[in-house]
Design an enzyme around this catalytic site. Structure first.
Site, short mmCIF file in Angstrom:
data_model
loop_
_atom_site.label_atom_id
_atom_site.label_comp_id
_atom_site.label_asym_id
_atom_site.label_seq_id
_atom_site.Cartn_x
_atom_site.Cartn_y
_atom_site.Cartn_z
N ARG A 1 5.28 -13.02 9.60
CA ARG A 1 5.96 -11.78 9.27
C ARG A 1 7.32 -11.72 9.96
O ARG A 1 7.57 -12.42 10.93
CB ARG A 1 5.10 -10.57 9.62
CG ARG A 1 4.82 -10.40 11.10
CD ARG A 1 3.75 -9.36 11.36
NE ARG A 1 4.10 -8.06 10.82
CZ ARG A 1 3.36 -7.43 9.90
NH1 ARG A 1 2.26 -7.95 9.43
NH2 ARG A 1 3.73 -6.25 9.47
N GLU B 1 0.87 -1.17 0.00
CA GLU B 1 0.00 0.00 0.00
C GLU B 1 0.91 1.23 0.00
O GLU B 1 1.80 1.33 0.85
CB GLU B 1 -0.89 0.00 1.25
CG GLU B 1 -1.91 1.10 1.18
CD GLU B 1 -2.80 1.22 2.41
OE1 GLU B 1 -2.82 0.28 3.25
OE2 GLU B 1 -3.47 2.26 2.52
N LYS C 1 4.25 0.54 10.04
CA LYS C 1 4.38 1.76 9.24
C LYS C 1 3.89 2.97 10.02
O LYS C 1 4.41 4.07 9.88
CB LYS C 1 3.60 1.62 7.94
CG LYS C 1 4.42 0.96 6.84
CD LYS C 1 3.79 1.15 5.48
CE LYS C 1 2.83 0.03 5.18
NZ LYS C 1 2.31 0.04 3.81
P1 ATP Z 1 -0.17 -1.66 6.81
O1 ATP Z 1 -1.06 -2.57 6.01
O2 ATP Z 1 -0.37 -1.70 8.28
O3 ATP Z 1 -0.07 -0.27 6.26
P2 ATP Z 1 1.91 -3.43 5.98
O4 ATP Z 1 3.27 -3.51 6.55
O5 ATP Z 1 1.03 -4.62 5.98
O6 ATP Z 1 1.27 -2.22 6.70
P3 ATP Z 1 1.61 -3.34 3.13
O7 ATP Z 1 2.02 -2.29 2.20
O8 ATP Z 1 0.19 -3.73 3.18
O9 ATP Z 1 2.07 -2.88 4.54
O10 ATP Z 1 2.50 -4.62 2.91
C1 ATP Z 1 2.80 -5.15 1.65
C2 ATP Z 1 3.14 -6.60 1.79
O11 ATP Z 1 4.26 -6.77 2.64
C3 ATP Z 1 2.01 -7.40 2.37
O12 ATP Z 1 1.85 -8.58 1.60
C4 ATP Z 1 2.46 -7.72 3.76
O13 ATP Z 1 1.95 -8.94 4.18
C5 ATP Z 1 3.98 -7.76 3.60
N1 ATP Z 1 4.64 -7.42 4.87
C6 ATP Z 1 4.45 -6.32 5.60
N2 ATP Z 1 5.17 -6.36 6.74
C7 ATP Z 1 5.86 -7.53 6.71
C8 ATP Z 1 6.79 -8.15 7.60
N3 ATP Z 1 7.15 -7.58 8.74
N4 ATP Z 1 7.28 -9.36 7.24
C9 ATP Z 1 6.93 -9.92 6.08
N5 ATP Z 1 6.06 -9.40 5.22
C10 ATP Z 1 5.53 -8.21 5.51
#
Ligand code: ATP
Ligand code: MG
Length: 552
Positions: A258, A32, A268
């Site tokens: 994760r 995102e 984030k």
């Molecule tokens: P948010 O959705 O809270 O803004 P997010 O870290 O999930 O934060 P996204 O941009 O939705 O951000 O993440 C993109 C991809 O990265 C998603 O598929 C998510 O599952 C993966 N991802 C995010 N954080 C991690 C992590 N700590 N370890 C592994 N994969 C991650």
């Protein structure tokens, strides 16, 4: 069949391929654009890109841009830069969920027509209240049994902008008593009169993540929609949409744990707070776990990929020691970084028998382990700097550095013996005097004298001034997300996370290229910072040389 690291996802794919389920494999990374990528995202990128590569499939970069108020093109640009830098090439396959808004809207109408979605006028608070709890079933919305035609008309009016934000939502009609709360008539669309970074003001209704995500996967022909464990509970809903819509493909959602790192926050929201409140200098502050921060710190893509591969892919959440990341960088730079000398805490030494006003140049290998990397010249003069900690007036037994009457080797140059210690009124050492053995020039002496210590040094007259930034963990506690009641992660910011020192380096440092990574002998690995100016080079310490850490 995949040849590299086998994890449970590879096993699933191997089985499916053996059963002839897919002609080829397609994965995606779906960020995102509401922040910069961090090392956790790198794990997801390496995993998704790695699978596509190993199965000669396709890797998509898709922006999940369904929330106009938090998203920005600044983030789109930085994410593209970071994914490319990590080596995950998406080729032509760059997509945006916002490109699918019309199709998603049509699919919402499809659900309405099938009697599987309705326009609801409960407030957000009421929706929450009606949902029930894990122990009690929810209650049906009073709007749930609206006729199809009315739902259609209202949803079209929502799109046409006839209602205010929050006045109505579109919800799926599934089961208010479902044990999985996500299945209790989830919201599909909300009204948001907001400017979108790509679609401008074309839309005032936006699909919810759950409705947009799986359908975007389906449109792109994603075979495996790999996401983090918190989406496990959303899988039934993911599948419900796929089963109830005329989508062209049926992707399979697979969850993995994760990445969590010690001494690091990865949310984030928290990273944004660190930036916005000025606890760090920006998203690319070298203390940040962001890709841009790690890059500026001096991390290489190879080191990050190696780290992600060592961490592996698991089904259970765990926390990885930050030291493993540092280990991977050290290992990569060991072979790759040219050697230089810099003194971070200078103490002047005058070599009293070295002729005044002359310069003697010695060859120094760029990398002692790799003759192919060539040499640079290191100038020796009468006045030099050594590291303050490399001298002790009253040294303990195993101190193999400089001390009164003790002889040491100046790296690449000659042997010197300390002859005199100069002090100020307060008793602080201000300067040393030493004598060098002219016969030792270039290393060694005719009598093969044993000299135990070798120290680095820099000419006091032939050098470049440096600003050196030394880093420690940004947080003082291993888990800044889990802290004492009444306190927040901000209370655990390490006040010593950044130390700036005025240092001196050998003249060859003038040729350092932006982003270049070097080893300052005995002091660690350093990268030239973009803040550098010709008259003042700035180096970040990427990682020190100490490697007490041994990965299992
Ligand atoms: P948010 O959705 O809270 O803004 P997010 O870290 O999930 O934060 P996204 O941009 O939705 O951000 O993440 C993109 C991809 O990265 C998603 O598929 C998510 O599952 C993966 N991802 C995010 N954080 C991690 C992590 N700590 N370890 C592994 N994969 C991650
Ligand atoms: Mg997310």
């Amino acid at each position: 069949m995949a040849e590299t690291s086998k994890n449970f996802i590879y096993e699933i794919i191997d089985e499916e391929l053996a059963a002839g389920k897919h002609p080829s494999i397609v994965t995606r990374f779906p960020p995102e654009p509401n922040g910069y990528l961090h090392i956790g995202h790198a794990k997801s990128i390496c995993l998704n890109h790695g699978i596509a590569r190993d199965y000669q499939g396709r890797f998509h970069l898709r922006f999940d841009d369904t929330n106009p108020t938090k998203e920005d093109t600044e983030y789109v640009d930085s994410i593209k830069e970071d994914v490319a830098w990590l080596g995950a090439d998406w080729g032509k396959n760059l997509f945006f969920a916002s490109d699918y808004f019309e199709q998603l809207y049509q699919w919402a109408l499809h659900l309405i027509d099938a009697g599987k979605a309705f326009v609801c006028e409960l407030s957000a608070e009421e929706v929450r209240e009606y949902r029930g709890t894990l122990k009690t079933p929810g209650r049906e919305s009073p709007y749930r049994h609206r006729p199809v035609e009315e739902n259609r008309r209202l949803f079209e009016a929502m799109r046409a902008g006839e209602f205010a934000d929050g006045a109505k939502v579109l919800r799926a009609k599934i089961d208010m008593a479902h044990p999985n709360m996500n299945m209790r008539d989830p919201v599909l669309y909300r009204i948001q009169h907001a400017h979108h970074h790509r679609t401008g003001n074309a839309w005032c209704i936006y699909p919810m993540y759950d409705f947009a995500h799986g359908q975007s996967d389906a449109i792109e022909g994603i075979t495996h929609s790999i996401c983090t464990l918190e989406f496990e509970e959303h899988r039934p809903l993911y599948n419900w949409f796929i089963e109830n819509l005329p989508v062209p493909h049926h992707p399979r959602q697979i969850e993995f744990a994760r990445l969590n790192l010690t001494h690091t926050v990865m949310s984030k929201r928290k990273l944004l707070q660190l930036v916005k409140e000025g606890h760090v200098t920006g998203w690319d502050d070298p203390r940040m776990p962001t890709i841009s921060g790690l890059r500026r710190r001096g991390y290489t893509p190879a080191a990050i990929r190696e780290f992600c591969s060592r961490v592996g892919v698991a089904k259970r959440n765990n926390t990885i020691d930050l030291a493993l990341l540092e280990f991977c960088l050290r290992q990569d730079l060991e072979a790759l970084a040219p050697r230089r000398m810099a003194v971070l805490d200078p103490l002047k030494v005058t070599i009293t028998n070295f002729p005044e006003g002359t310069v003697e140049r010695f060859p120094g290998p760029n990398n002692p382990g790799d003759p192919a990397m060539g040499e640079r010249e290191v100038p020796l003069t009468r006045e030099i700097y050594i590291e303050r900690e490399d001298f002790l007036e009253d040294p303990p037994k195993k101190f193999f550095r400089l001390a009164p009457g003790v002889e040491v080797r100046l790296r690449y140059a000659c042997y010197i013996t300390c002859t005199e210690v100069m002090k100020d009124a307060a008793g602080n050492i201000t300067e040393l005097r030493a004598a060098f053995d002219p016969e030792s020039r270039g290393g060694g002496t005719p009598d093969n004298r044993r000299v135990k210590g070798t120290i680095h040094w820099v000419s006091a007259t032939e050098n470049v001034p440096l600003e050196v930034r030394l880093y420690e963990n940004l947080f003082t506690v291993p888990d800044p997300d889990d802290v004492e009641e009444g306190r927040t992660f901000l209370d655990y910011i390490n006040p010593a996370s950044l130390t700036v020192v005025q240092a001196v380096g050998e003249p060859a440092l003038r040729d350092a290229a932006p982003g270049e990574r070097l080893q300052f002998e005995r002091k660690g690995y350093f990268a030239l910072d973009p803040d550098s100016r010709p008259e003042r080079l700035v180096f970040n310490r990427s990682v020190d040389l100490r490697s007490s850490y041994k990965p299992e």
